[in-house]
Structure formats: structure tokens, C-alpha cells
Design a protein around this motif. Structure first.
Motif: not given
Length: 235
Positions: A196-213
Motif C-alpha cells: 500500500v505504501i509503495a502504491i501510494g508513493l508511486f501515485v503521489a510522486l511517480p517519477q521520483l519513486t521510480a528513480l529511487l526504487a
């Protein structure tokens, strides 16, 4: 209906997404190209998950998955990197892109051999090709998020990144095997919360989350290699 039909269909969708990625990159739609690589990664995880859950894994599926990965995680991210940052390098760009694709194909061939070796899938040997593709797609999305705009520095940085990814794919550096996750373990509360947290981060900050992941997984191999023995002793 054959038991292997569903996972093979998911693999086909991932292959189609890879084709759409490099068509988008050639057309100048780089964001769509990066997103399609993400779709291919999701399909690559899903087809293995479905095959293990239904006990329908087959040698045909392994071979088909690898052929799909050459397109989705070898050619597609290489073309994205070329269209994004490497085109000004001309001939040198072709050599960098070629090295990445060749190393991706070598990595997949080695993986197919290791799947037939007892204990060969407890961890990945070398950076998995989806991880390398994720780093390129995540790098582009992160770059667009930070509005990085320096063509010469970008070309140099992506050249170094591509060569580093190529070397890691054919290296002996161990990486965690997402494909070995037990489907039953995903029903725990902690797993559900993390999802749920991962999905929330991708929804809120998709570009930054993709880079960090992508960066986190890229670094997990060298960190495991450096501290893996100490971790085992602690356990």
C-alpha cells in the motif's frame, strides 16, 4: 485451457509493451517509452508469480520469457537511452548501446542455464535485465522530475551508467531474487502495508519513486556483496 496460457499471455503483453516503448522512443515520446518499460517490468513479475501460483511453470515459458526480455529490457531501454541522451555521440553511442544489448542477451542466456541448476535461483548472479532497464527508465523519469538540462553532462552520465549496467549484468555480483518470493508470504499484514505504501508513493510522486526504487535495487547487489557474510552471521 492450458495451464501455461495465462502466464504466456502476460509475457506477450510485456513483449508488446516493449515494442511500444521503442516505437515511442523513436517517435520522440520518451515519457511514454519509459512508462512502457515499467509495464513490461510489471508483466515480467506477474507472469512468474502466476506460473508459480498455478504450478504451471514450463521450459517453454522460461525460453519465451527470455526472448521477450531481450526486446523489453535490452533493445527498448537502449533505444530510450539513445534518444534521450546518447544521440549526439553518434558512433560512440552505437557502441555503448550495442554493449548494453549484448550484455543483456548474455545475462539472459546465463539465467536460462542457471534455472536448470539446483539452487540456481535462490539469488540472481549479476544484475537482472529488468533491473538494468528500470534504472534507465527511472533515470529518465527522475531527470525529467528534476528538470536536468545539460546535454554534454547528460551524455557523459548516461554513457557511464549504460556501461556500468552492462558490466553488472555479466558480473558475479549477487542480487535478491524477486522471482523467488513465496506468494503465500504476500498475505501477511506487513507485506500488504508495504504494498500500500509503495502504491501510494508511486501515485503521489511517480517519477521520483521510480528513480529511487531503481537506484535502491541497483545498489542492493554491491551492498549484499560487501555485507552479505556479516548479515548471514548475524542471522
Amino acid at each position: 485451457m492450458p495451464a501455461t496460457l495465462l502466464p504466456d499471455t502476460i509475457t506477450s503483453i510485456g513483449l508488446l509493451a516493449g515494442c511500444l516503448s521503442f516505437v515511442s522512443a523513436v517517435s520522440g515520446q520518451l515519457t511514454r517509452a519509459a512508462v512502457m518499460i515499467g509495464v513490461s517490468i510489471a508483466c515480467d513479475i506477474a507472469d512468474g508469480f502466476v506460473a508459480r501460483s498455478a504450478h504451471s511453470a514450463s521450459q517453454f515459458g522460461v525460453e519465451y520469457d527470455s526472448l521477450s526480455d531481450v526486446v523489453a529490457f535490452g533493445a527498448a531501454p537502449a533505444i530510450l537511452a539513445y534518444a534521450w541522451a546518447l544521440a549526439p555521440l553518434q558512433l560512440w553511442a552505437s557502441l555503448v548501446v550495442g554493449a548494453f544489448v549484448i550484455c543483456a542477451a548474455l545475462r539472459l542466456a546465463r539465467f536460462n542455464i542457471q534455472t536448470e541448476t539446483p539452487g540456481g535461483r535462490k539469488h540472481f548472479v549479476g544484475l537482472p535485465v529488468p533491473g538494468a532497464a528500470a534504472m534507465i527508465a527511472g533515470g529518465f523519469l527522475g531527470g525529467s522530475y528534476f528538470r536536468f538540462d545539460s546535454p554534454r553532462a547528460l551524455s557523459a552520465a548516461i554513457t557511464a551508467l549504460m556501461l556500468t549496467l552492462a558490466a553488472l549484468m555479466v558480473s558475479r555480483v549477487p542480487y535478491p531474487s524477486i522471482k523467488e518470493i513465496d506468494p503465500a508470504s504476500l498475505k501477511s499484514r506487513s507485506a500488504i502495508a508495504l504494498t500500500v505504501i509503495a502504491i501510494g508513493l508511486f501515485v503521489a510522486l511517480p517519477q521520483l519513486t521510480a528513480l529511487l526504487a531503481a537506484t535502491g535495487y541497483l545498489l542492493s547487489g554491491p551492498l549484499w556483496l560487501a555485507f552479505g557474510k556479516d548479515i548471514k552471521r548475524a542471522r
